[in-house]
Design a protein around this motif. Structure first.
Motif, PDB file in Angstrom:
ATOM      1  N   MET A 211       0.777  -0.923  -0.406  1.00 33.56           N
ATOM      2  CA  MET A 211      -0.017   0.664   0.438  1.00 33.56           C
ATOM      3  C   MET A 211       1.077   1.034   0.038  1.00 33.56           C
ATOM      4  N   ARG A 212       1.429   1.069   0.169  1.00 32.84           N
ATOM      5  CA  ARG A 212       2.580   2.355   0.949  1.00 32.84           C
ATOM      6  C   ARG A 212       3.604   2.869  -0.274  1.00 32.84           C
ATOM      7  N   GLU A 213       3.912   1.757  -1.391  1.00 31.56           N
ATOM      8  CA  GLU A 213       4.476   1.652  -2.627  1.00 31.56           C
ATOM      9  C   GLU A 213       3.490   2.581  -3.692  1.00 31.56           C
ATOM     10  N   LEU A 214       2.183   1.802  -3.115  1.00 32.27           N
ATOM     11  CA  LEU A 214       1.083   2.757  -4.332  1.00 32.27           C
ATOM     12  C   LEU A 214       0.918   3.824  -4.105  1.00 32.27           C
ATOM     13  N   LYS A 215       1.079   3.943  -3.024  1.00 31.45           N
ATOM     14  CA  LYS A 215       0.923   5.772  -2.516  1.00 31.45           C
ATOM     15  C   LYS A 215       1.549   5.942  -2.721  1.00 31.45           C
ATOM     16  N   ASN A 216       2.833   6.142  -2.492  1.00 34.61           N
ATOM     17  CA  ASN A 216       3.893   6.592  -3.452  1.00 34.61           C
ATOM     18  C   ASN A 216       4.404   7.172  -4.510  1.00 34.61           C
ATOM     19  N   SER A 217       3.598   6.165  -5.431  1.00 34.54           N
ATOM     20  CA  SER A 217       4.088   6.106  -6.915  1.00 34.54           C
ATOM     21  C   SER A 217       2.920   7.383  -7.312  1.00 34.54           C
ATOM     22  N   VAL A 218       1.293   7.587  -6.454  1.00 34.70           N
ATOM     23  CA  VAL A 218       0.723   7.994  -6.693  1.00 34.70           C
ATOM     24  C   VAL A 218       0.679   9.655  -6.885  1.00 34.70           C
ATOM     25  N   ARG A 219       1.203   9.624  -5.971  1.00 37.07           N
ATOM     26  CA  ARG A 219       2.376  10.727  -5.367  1.00 37.07           C
ATOM     27  C   ARG A 219       2.605  11.408  -6.346  1.00 37.07           C
ATOM     28  N   GLN A 220       4.069  10.658  -6.378  1.00 34.28           N
ATOM     29  CA  GLN A 220       4.697  11.421  -7.559  1.00 34.28           C
ATOM     30  C   GLN A 220       3.924  11.501  -8.932  1.00 34.28           C
TER      31      GLN A 220
ATOM     32  N   ILE B 285      -9.789  20.888  -0.643  1.00 32.22           N
ATOM     33  CA  ILE B 285      -9.868  21.172  -1.620  1.00 32.22           C
ATOM     34  C   ILE B 285      -8.186  21.780  -2.462  1.00 32.22           C
ATOM     35  N   ALA B 286      -8.766  21.927  -3.974  1.00 35.68           N
ATOM     36  CA  ALA B 286      -7.700  21.113  -4.747  1.00 35.68           C
ATOM     37  C   ALA B 286      -7.789  21.639  -6.165  1.00 35.68           C
ATOM     38  N   PHE B 287      -6.731  21.223  -7.326  1.00 34.70           N
ATOM     39  CA  PHE B 287      -7.025  22.057  -8.723  1.00 34.70           C
ATOM     40  C   PHE B 287      -7.821  20.344  -9.789  1.00 34.70           C
ATOM     41  N   ALA B 288      -8.607  20.813 -10.333  1.00 33.48           N
ATOM     42  CA  ALA B 288      -9.016  19.581 -11.237  1.00 33.48           C
ATOM     43  C   ALA B 288      -8.008  18.856 -10.848  1.00 33.48           C
ATOM     44  N   CYS B 289      -7.034  19.000 -12.094  1.00 30.59           N
ATOM     45  CA  CYS B 289      -5.659  17.905 -12.482  1.00 30.59           C
ATOM     46  C   CYS B 289      -5.790  16.969 -11.514  1.00 30.59           C
ATOM     47  N   GLN B 290      -6.000  17.090 -10.289  1.00 32.76           N
ATOM     48  CA  GLN B 290      -5.655  16.242  -9.236  1.00 32.76           C
ATOM     49  C   GLN B 290      -6.565  15.178  -9.006  1.00 32.76           C
ATOM     50  N   GLU B 291      -7.447  15.001  -9.495  1.00 31.09           N
ATOM     51  CA  GLU B 291      -8.119  13.989  -9.569  1.00 31.09           C
ATOM     52  C   GLU B 291      -7.634  12.309 -10.017  1.00 31.09           C
ATOM     53  N   VAL B 292      -8.070  11.189  -9.223  1.00 32.30           N
ATOM     54  CA  VAL B 292      -7.766   9.791  -9.781  1.00 32.30           C
ATOM     55  C   VAL B 292      -9.092   9.384  -9.886  1.00 32.30           C
ATOM     56  N   ASP B 293      -9.200   8.271 -10.550  1.00 32.21           N
ATOM     57  CA  ASP B 293     -10.036   7.681 -10.556  1.00 32.21           C
ATOM     58  C   ASP B 293     -10.442   7.153  -9.291  1.00 32.21           C
ATOM     59  N   SER B 294      -9.578   6.188  -8.699  1.00 31.57           N
ATOM     60  CA  SER B 294      -9.909   5.714  -7.520  1.00 31.57           C
ATOM     61  C   SER B 294      -8.978   5.381  -6.542  1.00 31.57           C
ATOM     62  N   LEU B 295      -8.612   6.622  -5.515  1.00 32.76           N
ATOM     63  CA  LEU B 295      -7.235   6.534  -4.505  1.00 32.76           C
ATOM     64  C   LEU B 295      -7.360   4.946  -3.605  1.00 32.76           C
ATOM     65  N   PRO B 296      -5.851   4.674  -3.545  1.00 32.28           N
ATOM     66  CA  PRO B 296      -5.445   3.313  -2.923  1.00 32.28           C
ATOM     67  C   PRO B 296      -5.465   4.322  -1.150  1.00 32.28           C
ATOM     68  N   VAL B 297      -6.242   3.155  -0.517  1.00 33.23           N
ATOM     69  CA  VAL B 297      -7.158   4.437   0.716  1.00 33.23           C
ATOM     70  C   VAL B 297      -7.072   3.156   1.855  1.00 33.23           C
ATOM     71  N   ASP B 298      -6.973   3.894   3.017  1.00 32.81           N
ATOM     72  CA  ASP B 298      -6.596   2.183   4.297  1.00 32.81           C
ATOM     73  C   ASP B 298      -6.860   2.590   5.441  1.00 32.81           C
ATOM     74  N   GLU B 299      -7.012   2.242   6.791  1.00 31.09           N
ATOM     75  CA  GLU B 299      -8.663   2.403   7.546  1.00 31.09           C
ATOM     76  C   GLU B 299      -8.023   3.351   8.567  1.00 31.09           C
ATOM     77  N   ASN B 300      -6.803   3.758   8.278  1.00 28.64           N
ATOM     78  CA  ASN B 300      -6.259   5.294   8.561  1.00 28.64           C
ATOM     79  C   ASN B 300      -6.899   6.780   7.768  1.00 28.64           C
ATOM     80  N   ASP B 301      -7.519   6.152   6.629  1.00 29.24           N
ATOM     81  CA  ASP B 301      -7.337   7.468   5.934  1.00 29.24           C
ATOM     82  C   ASP B 301      -8.887   8.123   6.251  1.00 29.24           C
TER      83      ASP B 301
END
Length: 200
Positions: A1-10, A155-171
């Motif tokens: 999960m951590r690696e996936l989140k970091n990839s999405v963040r990049q 709040i965010a810019f529209a370009c920051q949207e993704v189809d589905s975020l990797p989330v866990d119980e702390n999110d």
């Protein structure tokens, strides 16, 4: 999960960084106009103080000042990964601090979480299920876990949207997400947030 989140963040950082400064400010002002429609008279609002490439919250804070809403800003406490709260009454109190975030260091006016009605959160990315991904340190997730009654608006810019975020119980999901295009995620009044702040 951590690696996936970091990839999405990049990927999301690259999208955000690619925006032109004038485009970023124009869209920030549009986000502010949409957001101010949600703010109640007299409500105390906690809002992040933005860094250069985030949604610029200065127009929002100015609008809150103009409407007479008390404004609370967070101060990052790295030692225990927490947020300390201070009222903000003037932009001159802000100085670059932890991670380059403007904070009222030396000019603090202590505030209490229980006095806040709405919290405005930064987001590196979001999806239309109310999911939010931050920068990875977890300051806001910890704060919201300790203060579950706050109405949470990301709040965010529209370009920051993704189809589905990797989330866990702390999110923690947002009650509303607002971009320059308007409201892209309403809670629907079913779960989360403080019922005192529901539209009727």
């Amino acid at each position: 999960m951590r690696e996936l989140k970091n990839s999405v963040r990049q990927i999301l950082r690259q999208r955000k960084d690619a925006m032109m400064p004038e485009d970023r400010l124009l869209k920030s002002r549009r986000i502010c106009r949409h957001l101010m429609e949600f703010i109640r008279n007299g409500e105390t609002v906690m809002v992040f103080t933005s860094k250069e490439k985030e949604v610029n919250t200065k127009p929002l804070i100015q609008a809150l000042f103009g409407k007479g809403n008390p404004v609370v800003v967070p101060i990052i406490v790295k030692e225990d990964v927490s947020l300390r709260l201070s009222y903000l009454r003037d932009f001159s109190a802000l100085v670059p601090s932890t991670f380059g975030v403007p904070e009222p260091i030396g000019s603090e006016i202590p505030a209490l979480a229980e006095d806040i009605g709405t919290i405005i959160l930064p987001m590196l990315g979001f999806d239309r299920k109310g999911g939010r991904i931050g920068y990875g340190a977890g300051y806001y997730d910890r704060f919201m876990s300790k203060n579950p009654g706050l109405r949470k608006i990301g709040i965010a810019f529209a370009c920051q949207e993704v189809d589905s975020l990797p989330v866990d119980e702390n999110d923690i999901r947002m009650d509303y997400i607002i971009t320059e295009d308007g409201i892209v995620y309403p809670d629907g009044g079913v779960s989360g947030g403080d019922q005192r702040h529901r539209d009727t």
